[in-house]
Motif scaffolding. Structure first.
Motif, PDB file in Angstrom:
ATOM      1  N   LYS A  68      12.202  -5.634  -0.771  1.00  0.00           N
ATOM      2  CA  LYS A  68      11.343  -5.125   0.102  1.00  0.00           C
ATOM      3  C   LYS A  68      11.803  -3.587   0.433  1.00  0.00           C
ATOM      4  O   LYS A  68      10.864  -2.875   1.052  1.00  0.00           O
ATOM      5  N   LEU A  69      12.860  -3.260  -0.122  1.00  0.00           N
ATOM      6  CA  LEU A  69      13.697  -1.905   0.418  1.00  0.00           C
ATOM      7  C   LEU A  69      12.955  -0.963  -1.012  1.00  0.00           C
ATOM      8  O   LEU A  69      13.397   0.391  -0.937  1.00  0.00           O
ATOM      9  N   LEU A  70      12.514  -1.312  -1.775  1.00  0.00           N
ATOM     10  CA  LEU A  70      11.881  -0.548  -2.956  1.00  0.00           C
ATOM     11  C   LEU A  70      10.607   0.089  -2.642  1.00  0.00           C
ATOM     12  O   LEU A  70       9.836  -0.496  -1.638  1.00  0.00           O
ATOM     13  N   PRO A  71      10.167   1.137  -2.819  1.00  0.00           N
ATOM     14  CA  PRO A  71       9.044   1.901  -2.373  1.00  0.00           C
ATOM     15  C   PRO A  71       7.771   1.355  -2.430  1.00  0.00           C
ATOM     16  O   PRO A  71       6.848   1.374  -1.683  1.00  0.00           O
ATOM     17  N   GLY A  72       7.716   0.754  -3.827  1.00  0.00           N
ATOM     18  CA  GLY A  72       6.330   0.141  -4.130  1.00  0.00           C
ATOM     19  C   GLY A  72       6.214  -1.213  -3.768  1.00  0.00           C
ATOM     20  O   GLY A  72       4.886  -1.833  -3.704  1.00  0.00           O
ATOM     21  N   ARG A 101      -0.562   2.610   3.001  1.00  0.00           N
ATOM     22  CA  ARG A 101      -0.219   3.876   3.071  1.00  0.00           C
ATOM     23  C   ARG A 101       1.252   4.200   2.936  1.00  0.00           C
ATOM     24  O   ARG A 101       1.752   4.336   1.882  1.00  0.00           O
ATOM     25  N   LEU A 102       1.842   4.549   4.161  1.00  0.00           N
ATOM     26  CA  LEU A 102       3.315   5.293   4.023  1.00  0.00           C
ATOM     27  C   LEU A 102       4.474   4.102   4.100  1.00  0.00           C
ATOM     28  O   LEU A 102       4.186   3.078   4.875  1.00  0.00           O
ATOM     29  N   LYS A 103       5.511   4.191   3.300  1.00  0.00           N
ATOM     30  CA  LYS A 103       6.623   3.187   3.462  1.00  0.00           C
ATOM     31  C   LYS A 103       7.669   3.914   3.182  1.00  0.00           C
ATOM     32  O   LYS A 103       7.962   4.574   2.219  1.00  0.00           O
ATOM     33  N   MET A 104       8.697   3.579   4.116  1.00  0.00           N
ATOM     34  CA  MET A 104      10.098   4.167   3.803  1.00  0.00           C
ATOM     35  C   MET A 104      11.014   2.843   3.849  1.00  0.00           C
ATOM     36  O   MET A 104      11.102   2.059   4.719  1.00  0.00           O
ATOM     37  N   GLY A 105      12.103   3.107   2.829  1.00  0.00           N
ATOM     38  CA  GLY A 105      13.011   2.221   3.051  1.00  0.00           C
ATOM     39  C   GLY A 105      14.522   2.488   2.790  1.00  0.00           C
ATOM     40  O   GLY A 105      14.806   3.610   1.911  1.00  0.00           O
ATOM     41  N   ILE A 106      15.599   2.163   3.390  1.00  0.00           N
ATOM     42  CA  ILE A 106      16.764   2.768   3.335  1.00  0.00           C
ATOM     43  C   ILE A 106      17.885   1.648   3.133  1.00  0.00           C
ATOM     44  O   ILE A 106      17.679   0.672   3.974  1.00  0.00           O
ATOM     45  N   LEU A 107      18.616   1.708   2.211  1.00  0.00           N
ATOM     46  CA  LEU A 107      19.725   0.675   1.884  1.00  0.00           C
ATOM     47  C   LEU A 107      21.017   1.344   2.035  1.00  0.00           C
ATOM     48  O   LEU A 107      21.136   2.470   1.281  1.00  0.00           O
TER      49      LEU A 107
END
Length: 803
Positions: free
Chosen positions: A126-130, A675-681
């Motif tokens: 779920k932290l991957l962009p797509g 639309r927009l999605k940002m994930g940070i690990l």
């Protein structure tokens, strides 16, 4: 220099026989293979290593420029010949290898360590962009505009399935994939090869371990416990890895706004065994048994919504309970035969059986009105000026029995840089489904009937004499069998082309199936799916490669796609079709003398024969008709590398738009229009206390469409849920790990790994919502979208160990 990685594998000779006593050196350290040709060697992480394999009577094999991240395990199986072999200038990315196939690899240790309400493989995906999921209680995910049922999942090439009747993430229990058993993880968000099956969105390819010695891993927390055991026989012929898990979601669910007596029991047991008969033949077995028991007695709920100037509240008092049971079993057998060093032949069979029962009788008496905002009032926050009173009665008696059998043959022939792969398979699906659901609405002493012509009336002004009818109801019994035949062939090659390295893979799949639905007839269809992947790596000073992939992808309908909103099965539903194109770039570079990789991809999907659906939490209801067309497009970026020395972290950013046109009425947003999605690990540690580690994952995504009430036109209801914002934090103290063991005289010397820590889920206590509950104001006939909020901040303790 204290941060290490591991390289392991089996060394073979020209006759594909394991070689013993092969010397393996890396800088100033070394080891040798055992009698089975197996070796394992720890090397320095985040720096270039030169590995040399040497044996009397054979020429050396040299692996240069090997860069691995901390705690990463890289498998390398060299073949020593009597002729000289030089593996020169192999470029290895921070994830362990150069990906010419467009597949993301994720280290299993990252999966095990990153905190999350549903920690595991899906938690990291779920932290991957797509990849999108705005529900921390669910292990299901959508990819690039697809829904939850458009994703393939394989464990050691055996396809696995999810429960059918799940309607709420609280009922889901455990993911099939046990992260303690995982050796490698590969994920493709689109444009995947023909050898993978027929779905529209993604492939998750999991490989379980083949252990070489005894190991024991345990994980205990407030949410449950798991234990995994690795064994091997004295002669190394038989190896096994077995995991048992137990989970209790009540800690998370009890933080929601609905107060309840919640008693969930989720447990499973998995085992993967390998027996090596000879160097040419071995046998694998994968077994899984899962039991999910969900019992819920809701009590009360108050949800505040609306605006600052017009605050609203929904107050609900419940009676009744839910009692659901989901049991599934999977057995898979895989035979591997190696007639020569170039050829691999496989025979794979599996049986999946699921029995699912849902029983629910819940009466909800609700009060809808304005909220008292007078700070000096003793009734601050309570409902005043009531606008609607009513009762809602939900009843369900659903049961499903699913039996799926599959048999497949796969083959691979490799010579030099060329590879030919093929496969044929047969699958039989037998579904027996009883669907009985009803919803009654009552307000001020009279029953609200469906808005159908036969129920038009002028209540309560005029009496209306008719039997009490459910506002919404489904009553159906279905017996459906499906037989599927599929085959694929693909060719891959790598060669030099105008001072560049060119890799290509071209293949195609064919799929024929026929569906037999009792009392509804029989239908059949055949589809042909060509696919391609092209990668080119120019000989530039900058380490870059470019990828182009795509093809025509089909998703033949599974049982749930054949069933419409009335429970009727339509065997004539066609396969949904997607023309998919992906363009990507991968740029590896050094920053602060540490390896980084920037991955960028743009994609476009044109979908035809779309089967529209509505989404209620994780429950999908199809229209069972191919009356729509759709599209998806977007752009993604992910920067991956050692932001902190000795760790792996990444930042991802994605943009997605997906819309559909139903019955040529114009394009509207699909339920997954993210639309927009940002994930940070992010992983970190205190330099002066390097054993104190921090793991953080953050997700921000804009709201998806909130759905529509029953019998409503989706073209009218296009409101969106609030943005999804979540942060999960884990802090652990590492007492022992692979490169930091206790001396032999210490009590903790037996532990290969030992850590104790705490986790904070939803660190900033954001109010995220998953769906809307639609409540009708009887006086004005207006319907209000009342958000269903997810979990609040939760604290968890965790102990992890490995022997």
């Amino acid at each position: 220099m204290g941060q290490t990685a591991t390289i392991t594998g089996i060394v073979l000779d020209e006759n594909n026989t394991p070689l013993s006593n092969v010397n393996i050196t890396a800088n100033d350290i070394g080891t040798s293979t055992d009698e089975n040709g197996f070796y394992i060697l720890e090397i320095i992480a985040d720096t270039k290593n030169k590995i040399i394999f040497s044996h009397i009577g054979h020429m050396k094999v040299v692996l240069e420029n090997l860069v691995l991240t901390t705690n990463e395990t890289y498998e390398f199986n060299p073949v020593l010949k009597t002729d000289a072999i030089q593996i020169d200038g192999v470029t290895i990315t921070p994830t362990g290898k150069r990906n010419v196939e467009g597949i993301v690899t994720i280290a299993p240790e990252v999966v095990r360590k990153i905190p999350g309400a549903n920690a595991g493989v899906e938690n990291v995906l779920k932290l991957l962009p797509g990849v999108t999921s705005n529900n921390e209680l669910s292990t299901q995910y959508s990819v690039r505009g697809g829904n939850y049922e458009e994703n393939l999942v394989y464990v050691n090439e055996i396809e696995v399935y999810r429960p059918f009747l799940i309607r709420s993430a609280q009922q889901e229990g455990l993911s099939f994939v046990n992260s303690d058993l995982v050796q490698s993880l590969k994920f493709s968000a689109g444009g995947f090869q023909a050898k993978y099956g027929d779905k529209l969105s993604s492939v998750l390819d999991i490989t379980y371990k083949n252990p070489t010695n005894f190991g024991l891993r345990a994980d205990v927390s407030f949410l449950g416990a798991s234990i995994a055991v690795e064994t091997t026989s004295k002669n190394k012929r038989l190896s096994s890895v077995t995991g048992v898990r137990y989970r209790d979601n009540s800690l998370l669910v009890n933080s929601q706004q609905t107060q309840s007596n919640f008693n969930p029991v989720f447990a499973d047991a998995q085992s993967y065994l390998t027996y090596t008969f000879s160097r040419k033949f071995n046998l694998n077995f994968l077994g899984n048994l899962a039991l999910n028991i969900y019992e819920n007695e809701p009590l009360t709920r108050q949800t505040n919504f609306g605006t600052i100037n017009n605050p609203q509240a929904l107050l609900v008092f419940y009676e009744g309970e839910e009692s659901n049971r989901y049991t599934s079993a999977l057995g898979g057998l895989k035979a591997n035969y190696y007639p020569n060093e170039n050829t691999t032949l496989k025979l794979i069979s599996s049986v999946y059986h699921a029995i699912e029962d849902e029983n629910s009788d819940v009466i909800a008496q609700y009060e809808l009105g304005q909220v008292n905002t007078d700070l000096g009032s003793e009734e601050l926050g309570e409902v005043v000026a009531t606008r609607g009173l009513g009762t809602q009665f939900n009843r369900a008696r659903n049961s499903l029995d699913a039996l799926i059998f599959s048999l497949a043959h796969k083959g691979i022939y490799k010579k030099d840089n060329k590879a030919l792969e093929w496969g044929v398979s047969y699958k039989h699906e037998d579904i027996r489904d009883k669907l009985m659901e009803s919803e009654f609405l009552d307000s001020a002493g009279f029953s609200i009937r469906p808005p159908n012509p036969e129920f038009v009336n002028n209540q309560p002004e005029e009496p209306f004499d008719a039997p009490i009818t459910a506002f919404e109801g489904v009553d159906a019994i279905n017996f459906v069998t499906t037989n599927r035949f599929s085959a694929y062939v693909q060719i891959g090659n790598q060669k030099e082309f105008k001072n560049s390295t060119l890799y290509y893979n071209i293949g195609a799949r064919a799929h024929h199936w026929y569906v037999t639905a009792k009392d509804n007839g029989t239908s059949s269809q055949t589809v042909f799916s060509p696919r391609f992947q092209i990668t080119i790596k120019p000989e530039w000073k900058k380490d870059m490669l470019f990828r182009l992939s795509g093809g025509i992808y089909y998703q033949p309908p599974f049982y749930r796609e054949l069933r419409d909103e009335t429970g009727t099965v339509n065997p004539n539903v066609k396969a949904q079709k997607s023309i998919h194109l992906v363009l990507g770039n991968e740029y590896s570079f050094l920053l602060w003398d540490r390896p980084f990789t920037l991955l960028s991809e743009g994609y476009y999907k044109a979908l035809n024969d779309v089967n529209p659906y509505t989404l209620e939490d994780v429950r999908i209801r199809y229209s069972a008709s191919n009356n729509a067309e759709a599209y998806s497009y977007g752009f993604e970026m992910r920067l991956n590398g050692a932001f902190v020395p000795g760790t792996e972290s990444w930042i991802s950013l994605g943009y997605l738009e997906t819309k559909e046109n139903i019955d040529q009425r114009g394009y509207i947003s699909r339920p997954t229009d993210q639309r927009l999605k940002m994930g940070i690990l992010f992983q970190d540690y205190i330099p002066t206390i390097s054993n104190l580690r921090m793991y953080l994952n953050l997700i921000y995504s804009t709201g998806v469409p909130g759905g529509s009430p029953s019998y409503a036109d989706p073209y009218v209801f296009q409101n969106r849920l609030r943005d999804y914002k979540r942060a999960d934090l884990g802090i652990s103290y590492i007492f022992a790990e692979a490169n930091n063991k206790y001396p032999k005289k210490e009590r903790l010397r037996r532990f290969d790994e030992l850590s104790v820590g705490f986790e904070i889920f939803n660190l900033f206590n954001n109010q995220n919502s998953i769906t809307n509950t639609w409540v009708r104001d009887v006086d004005s006939k207006q319907q209000f979208a009342v958000p269903n909020f997810l979990t609040s901040r939760v604290f968890n303790l965790r102990l992890r160990m490995k022997l």
